[in-house]
Enzyme design. Structure first.
Site, PDB file in Angstrom:
ATOM      1  CG  ASP A   1      54.717  40.814  36.581  1.00 12.23           C
ATOM      2  OD1 ASP A   1      54.932  41.354  37.594  1.00 12.23           O
ATOM      3  OD2 ASP A   1      53.490  40.160  36.495  1.00 12.23           O
TER       4      ASP A   1
ATOM      5  CD  GLU B   1      47.090  45.620  33.852  1.00 11.34           C
ATOM      6  OE1 GLU B   1      46.368  45.445  32.968  1.00 11.34           O
ATOM      7  OE2 GLU B   1      47.953  44.863  34.511  1.00 11.34           O
TER       8      GLU B   1
HETATM    9  C1  9WN Z   1      51.191  38.269  37.607  1.00 10.81           C
HETATM   10  C2  9WN Z   1      47.712  42.172  39.376  1.00 10.81           C
HETATM   11  C3  9WN Z   1      48.845  42.053  38.863  1.00 10.81           C
HETATM   12  C4  9WN Z   1      50.027  42.998  39.390  1.00 10.81           C
HETATM   13  C5  9WN Z   1      51.459  43.099  38.679  1.00 10.81           C
HETATM   14  C6  9WN Z   1      51.176  42.962  37.414  1.00 10.81           C
HETATM   15  C7  9WN Z   1      50.488  41.834  36.767  1.00 10.81           C
HETATM   16  C8  9WN Z   1      50.151  39.232  36.954  1.00 10.81           C
HETATM   17  C9  9WN Z   1      49.814  38.731  35.670  1.00 10.81           C
HETATM   18  O1  9WN Z   1      49.015  41.867  37.405  1.00 10.81           O
HETATM   19  O2  9WN Z   1      50.851  40.678  37.196  1.00 10.81           O
HETATM   20  O3  9WN Z   1      51.280  38.618  39.051  1.00 10.81           O
HETATM   21  O4  9WN Z   1      49.212  37.694  35.472  1.00 10.81           O
HETATM   22  O5  9WN Z   1      50.310  39.699  34.678  1.00 10.81           O
HETATM   23  O6  9WN Z   1      52.434  42.839  36.759  1.00 10.81           O
HETATM   24  O7  9WN Z   1      52.016  43.993  39.091  1.00 10.81           O
HETATM   25  O8  9WN Z   1      50.024  42.652  40.731  1.00 10.81           O
HETATM   26  O9  9WN Z   1      47.290  43.598  39.033  1.00 10.81           O
END
Ligand code: 9WN
Length: 420
Positions: free
Chosen positions: A160, A390
């Site tokens: 992201d 994570e």
């Molecule tokens: C938005 C859940 C997700 C992952 C993504 C990561 C993060 C979310 C956030 O967390 O994104 O989708 O709110 O930051 O970047 O890869 O799927 O683990």
């Protein structure tokens, strides 16, 4: 059994919310798309029933047009922003309005193979869902038939906050109709998360697409952010190969032809994105028409789904080794030392177990088992030292972001499967 595998299984139990697994408690309290696909592959190693269930719960959120959203809000929670009222979508159960990397069919093939042929009845509806989703990718996100699929929001990449979006995202206004009330920085240190300005832009995009009624054609026309992306397309192609394999298994010859044509188109398109001067593949910014030259992990992901010439594979491996030099944990999501490199901030440098998993498979496919083994060792050692974080700071090895993380648990089990 290895104590870490016991712990990995315990994490998946703790994050179970009723047949689906949240990425981690509180920070991400819903079902996420690509997280669940990785988790299903973890379950496939010891509980194929639960693995199928993970995928079945995910497709409860599939839209009539074929898209599988990036978040399925099965139950309410007030620990995450943006929740369902921000997305304003219209599916039977609340979901977000964007998607995520299509790991689903890669997982489905692994689950099906682990379950054996008896699983065909259970696999078929999931196969249909995957095919519908792949058709959506090629129509909604590549209407001109280029073979590269485009993202309309950085969150669709799964990476992201990557420097890959810096130029394209800077064009997106910071004005929003929706008040931005962040929750993430209440769970983890703000220095590891995106900045407030980025969040305003993320939400500006959500407002823009909600105003299009989430209609793919309208969004395509209005999108201020549109990147034909190499990591997503490479994952889509690998998933497409696995889908083609399943179509053969299930005797679906018409589907085989259709899927093979998608795959061939993407194969050629990805190869055309090779840049020898950078020793990487690049995405294309469809608003400016420029290559996205930011040095991120995405440029190496095509290893996963192409059988590359020896020279290209060798150049990629040399470049990966150069980026990894002196790091405690590889592989960094941004090239160390460049201006946008931040070893602790989310997708701007840290190492992710699931990205490594994709790269390891790609290195093996392209005749580099030693490089794959180095990366595997680096990943499992980081987890054994720091726990199921994570992601990891590549310089210090420190586990960062959310803890007790589901996909890190699944990746560990997968990378240790020969020693089960
Ligand atoms: C938005 C859940 C997700 C992952 C993504 C990561 C993060 C979310 C956030 O967390 O994104 O989708 O709110 O930051 O970047 O890869 O799927 O683990």
């Amino acid at each position: 059994m290895n104590v870490h595998i016991t712990e990995a299984k315990r994490i998946l139990v703790a994050n179970d919310r009723g047949g689906y697994t949240v990425p981690t408690d509180r920070l991400y309290p819903f079902q996420w798309n690509w997280d669940s696909a990785f988790v299903a592959m973890g379950f496939a190693l010891y509980d194929t029933n639960r693995a199928y269930r993970e995928l079945e719960r995910l497709i409860e959120g599939q839209w009539a047009d074929g898209m599988i959203p990036h978040i399925i809000f099965h139950q309410p929670s007030d620990t995450y922003f943006p929740g369902p009222n921000v997305w304003r979508t219209r599916h039977t159960i609340p979901t977000s309005g964007i998607t995520q990397p299509p790991v689903f069919a890669i997982a489905l093939r692994k689950v099906f193979e682990a379950a054996g042929n008896g699983g065909q009845v259970r696999a078929l509806p999931l196969y249909e869902a995957a095919l519908k989703w792949h058709r959506w990718w090629y129509s909604a996100r590549d209407p001109e038939g280029t073979g590269l699929v485009a993202l309309l929001h950085p969150w669709e990449s799964g990476s992201d906050n990557s420097p890959a979006w810096d130029i394209a995202l800077a064009r997106v206004p910071t004005t929003t109709d929706t008040p931005v009330i962040r929750k993430d920085t209440g769970h983890v240190n703000a220095s590891m998360r995106p900045r407030d300005e980025d969040y305003s832009r993320f939400i500006h995009l959500v407002d823009t697409y909600a105003a299009c009624g989430w209609d793919p054609a309208k969004q395509w026309e209005k999108a201020p952010f549109k990147v034909a992306e190499i990591q997503t397309t490479a994952i889509l192609l690998k998933a497409g190969e696995d889908l083609e394999h399943l179509a053969r298994e299930f005797g679906r010859s018409e589907d085989v032809e259709e899927i093979a044509a998608f795959n061939e188109l993407s194969r050629k398109a990805i190869l055309a994105q090779w840049r020898p001067g950078l020793s990487r593949f690049v995405s294309r910014d469809l608003v400016s028409g420029d290559d996205v030259e930011a040095a991120t992990q995405a440029g190496f992901i095509p290893l996963l789904s192409l059988d590359l010439d020896k020279d290209i594979a060798g150049a990629l491996v040399d470049e990966m080794r150069a980026w990894s030099k002196g790091l405690k944990v590889t592989f960094p999501t941004t090239k160390p030392g460049i201006a946008s490199w931040e070893p602790k901030r989310y997708w701007r440098g840290p190492s992710w177990a699931i990205i490594n998993w994709l790269l390891i498979d790609g290195l093996k496919r392209n005749g580099h088992p030693e490089a794959a083994e180095e990366l595997r060792k680096s990943t499992v050692t980081a987890i054994e030292r720091e726990g199921f974080a994570e992601y990891f700071d590549p310089l210090t090895g420190e586990g960062c972001g959310g803890l007790g993380f589901s996909w890190t648990a699944a990746a560990y089990m997968w990378l240790m499967r020969s020693s089960h």
